[in-house]
Write an enzyme that holds these catalytic residues in place. Structure first.
Site, PDB file in Angstrom:
ATOM      1  N   PRO A   2       0.822  -1.210   0.000  1.00  0.00           N
ATOM      2  CG  PRO A   2      -0.815  -1.568   1.613  1.00  0.00           C
ATOM      3  CD  PRO A   2       0.499  -2.101   1.122  1.00  0.00           C
ATOM      4  CD  GLU A   3       2.173   3.714  -4.469  1.00  0.00           C
ATOM      5  OE1 GLU A   3       2.558   4.894  -4.486  1.00  0.00           O
ATOM      6  OE2 GLU A   3       2.219   2.974  -5.475  1.00  0.00           O
ATOM      7  CE  LYS A  52       5.302   2.919   0.422  1.00  0.00           C
ATOM      8  NZ  LYS A  52       5.971   1.998  -0.525  1.00  0.00           N
ATOM      9  NE  ARG A 258       7.167  -3.320  -6.222  1.00  0.00           N
ATOM     10  CZ  ARG A 258       6.262  -2.679  -5.483  1.00  0.00           C
ATOM     11  NH1 ARG A 258       6.623  -2.010  -4.406  1.00  0.00           N
ATOM     12  NH2 ARG A 258       4.993  -2.723  -5.829  1.00  0.00           N
TER      13      ARG A 258
END
Length: 269
Positions: A2-3, A52, A258
């Site tokens: 999650p960002e 985060k 990523r």
């Protein structure tokens, strides 16, 4: 993972559901049992988010720090809570509501001093009022690392993840492989301002939408995007598709572990 907008939304949901209430806190799974006992039957006084990192406050009794990581999830429901099912790391409940946390990378109880130390390790968060983009710029302006790598560094822009990285660089027309030291101050300010706008929209809507009105499905007479992450985007997970602006094929590469996505036509070196 999650960002940052997701974490800020969670902080708001915990505050709305339990703020100011005496709450039951337990760890059905058992891995947070000791910490849960120390704040059980205490008032949930406040919540906070930085990047985060989610913080749930219990006044002088400390703060629960949560980092969801890749697999953490929180589910809210009405109260009282049902019998626990599965590996629930943390459950907070009252007679009217409950929230269950599963699979986080971190769930621990901190003192206020320890919480401050976590903040000190993080960079500015575009969603926080106390954020100073200069703190990020000081690291960017002398770096020999690509701006795509730098934007994944939580000491430079806390809360920014893979989607916001790709989309903000596209929106600002910046080659993701440009070295930090070759990014101008004006470009950094535009990147930062765009992150503030996009991430605030994410908090409000619960999804990441980055396309301008003229590039929406309705405006372009195209099908809406279908993806687990939701939202209309320019380049993220659009490898091989035509750019919505210039028509070039979207490219991808692995940067900082990523998948990075970018348009070679709109983001020239």
């Amino acid at each position: 993972m999650p960002e940052g907008h997701v974490i800020h939304r969670l902080a708001g949901r915990y505050a709305d559901a339990f703020g100011g209430d005496v709450v039951r806190v337990d760890s059905p799974q058992g891995r947070f049992a000791d910490g849960a006992k120390r704040v059980d039957d205490r008032v949930l006084t406040s919540t906070d988010a930085h990047g985060k990192q989610l913080f749930i406050g219990f006044g002088e009794n400390g703060w629960i720090r949560v980092h969801l990581g890749l697999y953490g999830k929180v589910a809210f429901g009405d109260g009282p809570p049902p019998a626990p099912v599965g590996a629930i790391r943390l459950r907070i409940s009252t007679e009217s509501a409950h929230a269950e946390l599963r699979g986080p990378t971190v769930c621990e109880l901190l003192t206020s001093t320890e919480k401050s130390a976590v903040h000190d390790r993080l960079g500015p968060d575009p969603l926080r009022e106390d954020a100073d983009p200069d703190d990020g710029w000081k690291r960017v302006r002398t770096s020999r690392v690509s701006i795509a790598s730098l934007l994944m560094n939580q000491r430079i822009a806390a809360g920014v993840g893979n989607i916001y990285r790709a989309e903000v660089l596209f929106r600002q027309g910046i080659d993701p492989y440009r070295l930090g030291r070759n990014v101008t101050r004006d470009e950094w300010d535009r990147v930062w301002g765009d992150l503030v706008t996009l991430m605030r929209d994410g908090v409000r809507t619960g999804r990441i939408d980055t396309v301008a009105p003229q590039h929406t499905p309705e405006a372009m007479n195209r099908p809406p995007r279908v993806d687990d992450h939701g939202g209309e985007v320019y380049v993220y997970r659009r490898f091989g598709a035509d750019c919505l602006v210039c028509g070039e094929s979207i490219r991808t590469d692995v940067v900082e572990g990523r998948n990075l996505f970018w348009c070679p036509g709109c983001q020239k070196g």
